[in-house]
Design a protein around this motif. Structure first.
Motif, PDB file in Angstrom:
ATOM      1  N   HIS A   1       0.847  -1.176   0.000  1.00 33.65           N
ATOM      2  CA  HIS A   1       0.000   0.000   0.000  1.00 33.65           C
ATOM      3  C   HIS A   1       0.889   1.235   0.000  1.00 33.65           C
ATOM      4  CE1 HIS A   1      -3.466  -2.471   1.252  1.00 33.65           C
ATOM      5  NE2 HIS A   1      -2.593  -3.103   1.993  1.00 33.65           N
ATOM      6  N   VAL A   2       0.508   2.214  -0.791  1.00 31.42           N
ATOM      7  CA  VAL A   2       1.241   3.473  -0.825  1.00 31.42           C
ATOM      8  C   VAL A   2       0.231   4.611  -0.727  1.00 31.42           C
ATOM      9  CG1 VAL A   2       2.767   4.976  -2.164  1.00 31.42           C
ATOM     10  CG2 VAL A   2       3.051   2.485  -2.289  1.00 31.42           C
ATOM     11  N   ILE A   3       0.525   5.556   0.144  1.00 27.41           N
ATOM     12  CA  ILE A   3      -0.239   6.791   0.233  1.00 27.41           C
ATOM     13  C   ILE A   3       0.730   7.915  -0.091  1.00 27.41           C
ATOM     14  CG2 ILE A   3      -1.635   8.315   1.686  1.00 27.41           C
ATOM     15  CD1 ILE A   3      -2.895   5.538   1.250  1.00 27.41           C
ATOM     16  N   ALA A   4       0.524   8.560  -1.230  1.00 24.06           N
ATOM     17  CA  ALA A   4       1.357   9.686  -1.633  1.00 24.06           C
ATOM     18  C   ALA A   4       0.553  10.963  -1.417  1.00 24.06           C
ATOM     19  CB  ALA A   4       1.762   9.553  -3.096  1.00 24.06           C
ATOM     20  N   THR A   5       1.094  11.861  -0.648  1.00 21.71           N
ATOM     21  CA  THR A   5       0.435  13.144  -0.410  1.00 21.71           C
ATOM     22  C   THR A   5       1.237  14.214  -1.139  1.00 21.71           C
ATOM     23  OG1 THR A   5      -0.322  12.381   1.748  1.00 21.71           O
ATOM     24  CG2 THR A   5      -0.388  14.765   1.338  1.00 21.71           C
ATOM     25  N   ILE A   6       0.556  14.898  -2.051  1.00 19.54           N
ATOM     26  CA  ILE A   6       1.206  15.901  -2.886  1.00 19.54           C
ATOM     27  C   ILE A   6       0.517  17.238  -2.656  1.00 19.54           C
ATOM     28  CG2 ILE A   6       1.785  16.560  -5.248  1.00 19.54           C
ATOM     29  CD1 ILE A   6       1.383  13.488  -5.876  1.00 19.54           C
ATOM     30  N   GLU A   7       1.280  18.206  -2.224  1.00 16.76           N
ATOM     31  CA  GLU A   7       0.733  19.550  -2.055  1.00 16.76           C
ATOM     32  C   GLU A   7       0.948  20.313  -3.354  1.00 16.76           C
ATOM     33  OE1 GLU A   7       1.072  23.581   0.665  1.00 16.76           O
ATOM     34  OE2 GLU A   7       2.383  21.896   1.112  1.00 16.76           O
ATOM     35  N   CYS A  33       0.353  -3.507 -10.643  1.00 16.33           N
ATOM     36  CA  CYS A  33      -0.536  -2.462 -10.113  1.00 16.33           C
ATOM     37  C   CYS A  33      -1.883  -3.077  -9.778  1.00 16.33           C
ATOM     38  CB  CYS A  33      -0.705  -1.330 -11.116  1.00 16.33           C
ATOM     39  SG  CYS A  33      -1.788  -0.006 -10.499  1.00 16.33           S
ATOM     40  N   LEU A  34      -2.268  -2.997  -8.521  1.00 16.16           N
ATOM     41  CA  LEU A  34      -3.556  -3.513  -8.073  1.00 16.16           C
ATOM     42  C   LEU A  34      -4.583  -2.398  -7.903  1.00 16.16           C
ATOM     43  CD1 LEU A  34      -2.215  -5.988  -5.363  1.00 16.16           C
ATOM     44  CD2 LEU A  34      -2.786  -6.492  -7.766  1.00 16.16           C
ATOM     45  N   GLU A  35      -4.090  -1.201  -7.596  1.00 15.27           N
ATOM     46  CA  GLU A  35      -4.983  -0.051  -7.398  1.00 15.27           C
ATOM     47  C   GLU A  35      -4.168   1.222  -7.555  1.00 15.27           C
ATOM     48  OE1 GLU A  35      -7.601   1.985  -3.799  1.00 15.27           O
ATOM     49  OE2 GLU A  35      -7.043  -0.101  -3.624  1.00 15.27           O
ATOM     50  N   TYR A  36      -4.762   2.229  -8.207  1.00 13.29           N
ATOM     51  CA  TYR A  36      -4.091   3.517  -8.357  1.00 13.29           C
ATOM     52  C   TYR A  36      -5.153   4.556  -8.658  1.00 13.29           C
ATOM     53  CZ  TYR A  36      -0.443   6.859  -9.694  1.00 13.29           C
ATOM     54  OH  TYR A  36       0.395   7.945  -9.759  1.00 13.29           O
ATOM     55  N   GLY A  37      -5.280   5.530  -7.782  1.00 11.74           N
ATOM     56  CA  GLY A  37      -6.249   6.596  -8.000  1.00 11.74           C
ATOM     57  C   GLY A  37      -5.923   7.803  -7.152  1.00 11.74           C
ATOM     58  N   VAL A  38      -6.505   8.927  -7.520  1.00  8.39           N
ATOM     59  CA  VAL A  38      -6.283  10.167  -6.779  1.00  8.39           C
ATOM     60  C   VAL A  38      -7.550  10.557  -6.030  1.00  8.39           C
ATOM     61  CG1 VAL A  38      -4.473  11.009  -8.311  1.00  8.39           C
ATOM     62  CG2 VAL A  38      -6.834  11.622  -8.763  1.00  8.39           C
ATOM     63  N   ALA A  39      -7.347  11.272  -4.931  1.00  8.69           N
ATOM     64  CA  ALA A  39      -8.458  11.727  -4.106  1.00  8.69           C
ATOM     65  C   ALA A  39      -8.094  13.087  -3.518  1.00  8.69           C
ATOM     66  CB  ALA A  39      -8.747  10.722  -2.988  1.00  8.69           C
ATOM     67  N   VAL A  60      -3.718   7.073  -3.852  1.00  4.84           N
ATOM     68  CA  VAL A  60      -3.880   5.816  -3.129  1.00  4.84           C
ATOM     69  C   VAL A  60      -3.481   4.704  -4.089  1.00  4.84           C
ATOM     70  CG1 VAL A  60      -5.498   4.326  -1.902  1.00  4.84           C
ATOM     71  CG2 VAL A  60      -5.742   6.823  -1.757  1.00  4.84           C
ATOM     72  N   GLU A  61      -2.469   3.938  -3.690  1.00  2.00           N
ATOM     73  CA  GLU A  61      -1.911   2.916  -4.567  1.00  2.00           C
ATOM     74  C   GLU A  61      -1.833   1.584  -3.836  1.00  2.00           C
ATOM     75  OE1 GLU A  61       1.914   4.127  -6.194  1.00  2.00           O
ATOM     76  OE2 GLU A  61       1.479   6.202  -5.621  1.00  2.00           O
ATOM     77  N   LYS A  62      -1.895   0.516  -4.609  1.00  2.00           N
ATOM     78  CA  LYS A  62      -1.643  -0.812  -4.065  1.00  2.00           C
ATOM     79  C   LYS A  62      -0.878  -1.592  -5.123  1.00  2.00           C
ATOM     80  CE  LYS A  62      -3.786  -4.575  -1.557  1.00  2.00           C
ATOM     81  NZ  LYS A  62      -5.068  -5.132  -1.074  1.00  2.00           N
ATOM     82  N   TRP A  63       0.248  -2.177  -4.708  1.00  2.00           N
ATOM     83  CA  TRP A  63       1.135  -2.917  -5.597  1.00  2.00           C
ATOM     84  C   TRP A  63       1.298  -4.337  -5.083  1.00  2.00           C
ATOM     85  CZ3 TRP A  63       2.440  -0.644 -10.040  1.00  2.00           C
ATOM     86  CH2 TRP A  63       2.206   0.737 -10.125  1.00  2.00           C
ATOM     87  N   ASP A  64       1.594  -5.265  -5.989  1.00  2.00           N
ATOM     88  CA  ASP A  64       1.751  -6.654  -5.553  1.00  2.00           C
ATOM     89  C   ASP A  64       3.093  -6.922  -4.889  1.00  2.00           C
ATOM     90  OD1 ASP A  64       3.477  -6.756  -7.751  1.00  2.00           O
ATOM     91  OD2 ASP A  64       2.422  -8.389  -8.753  1.00  2.00           O
ATOM     92  N   SER A  65       4.050  -5.985  -5.020  1.00  2.00           N
ATOM     93  CA  SER A  65       5.367  -6.163  -4.386  1.00  2.00           C
ATOM     94  C   SER A  65       6.118  -4.834  -4.399  1.00  2.00           C
ATOM     95  CB  SER A  65       6.180  -7.215  -5.144  1.00  2.00           C
ATOM     96  OG  SER A  65       6.503  -6.738  -6.447  1.00  2.00           O
ATOM     97  N   VAL A  66       7.142  -4.767  -3.577  1.00  2.00           N
ATOM     98  CA  VAL A  66       8.017  -3.592  -3.574  1.00  2.00           C
ATOM     99  C   VAL A  66       8.741  -3.498  -4.915  1.00  2.00           C
ATOM    100  CG1 VAL A  66      10.036  -2.528  -2.478  1.00  2.00           C
ATOM    101  CG2 VAL A  66       8.255  -3.549  -1.071  1.00  2.00           C
ATOM    102  N   GLN A  67       9.054  -4.639  -5.519  1.00  2.00           N
ATOM    103  CA  GLN A  67       9.713  -4.630  -6.821  1.00  2.00           C
ATOM    104  C   GLN A  67       8.824  -3.960  -7.876  1.00  2.00           C
ATOM    105  OE1 GLN A  67       9.458  -7.348  -4.812  1.00  2.00           O
ATOM    106  NE2 GLN A  67      11.583  -7.495  -4.150  1.00  2.00           N
ATOM    107  N   SER A  68       7.542  -4.252  -7.855  1.00  2.00           N
ATOM    108  CA  SER A  68       6.621  -3.606  -8.799  1.00  2.00           C
ATOM    109  C   SER A  68       6.533  -2.111  -8.539  1.00  2.00           C
ATOM    110  CB  SER A  68       5.224  -4.233  -8.717  1.00  2.00           C
ATOM    111  OG  SER A  68       5.244  -5.563  -9.183  1.00  2.00           O
ATOM    112  N   LEU A  69       6.524  -1.720  -7.269  1.00  2.00           N
ATOM    113  CA  LEU A  69       6.514  -0.292  -6.927  1.00  2.00           C
ATOM    114  C   LEU A  69       7.782   0.388  -7.441  1.00  2.00           C
ATOM    115  CD1 LEU A  69       5.518   2.268  -5.515  1.00  2.00           C
ATOM    116  CD2 LEU A  69       6.431   1.324  -3.363  1.00  2.00           C
ATOM    117  N   ALA A  92       5.931  16.809  -1.660  1.00  2.00           N
ATOM    118  CA  ALA A  92       5.340  15.477  -1.789  1.00  2.00           C
ATOM    119  C   ALA A  92       5.964  14.545  -0.767  1.00  2.00           C
ATOM    120  CB  ALA A  92       5.552  14.935  -3.200  1.00  2.00           C
ATOM    121  N   SER A  93       5.163  13.593  -0.295  1.00  2.00           N
ATOM    122  CA  SER A  93       5.683  12.584   0.623  1.00  2.00           C
ATOM    123  C   SER A  93       4.995  11.251   0.332  1.00  2.00           C
ATOM    124  CB  SER A  93       5.452  12.989   2.081  1.00  2.00           C
ATOM    125  OG  SER A  93       4.060  13.015   2.364  1.00  2.00           O
TER     126      SER A  93
END
Length: 100
Positions: A1-7, A33-39, A60-69, A92-93
């Motif tokens: 799971h990845v949460i990227a916050t971009i100002e 890539c299992l999930e990728y979208g902005v909110a 909001v992202e979800k990947w099957d592995s760190v390698q895919s990320l 960004a973080s």
């Protein structure tokens, strides 16, 4: 799971969202890539809600592995996206999480 916050730079959030709309189909087609979208924040009357951050875009992202990320972060379309949006972003973080 990845949460990227971009100002977004002040007054540039809509342009940043438009840029994400262009890259989302490319990201969703990436291997792993299992999930990728902005909110964006939704104002509500829920008392425990954090203060609204009107310039933020959350990916909001979800990947099957760190390698895919890692492959995603190195993808040519992401390098292009970062270059095209550099003047739209103040900061960004990333939070990289695992299921518990």
């Amino acid at each position: 799971h990845v949460i990227a916050t971009i100002e977004a730079a002040e007054g540039r959030r809509d342009q940043l969202l438009a840029a994400f709309a262009q890259v989302i189909p490319l990201v969703r087609a990436e291997q792993g890539c299992l999930e990728y979208g902005v909110a964006v924040d939704l104002p509500t009357d829920i008392s425990r809600q954090a203060p609204i951050r009107g310039d933020d875009v959350v990916v909001v992202e979800k990947w099957d592995s760190v390698q895919s990320l890692n492959a995603h972060l190195a993808a040519p379309h992401m390098a292009d996206h970062r270059e095209r949006t550099a003047d739209l972003v103040s900061s960004a973080s990333l939070r990289i999480l695992e299921s518990a």
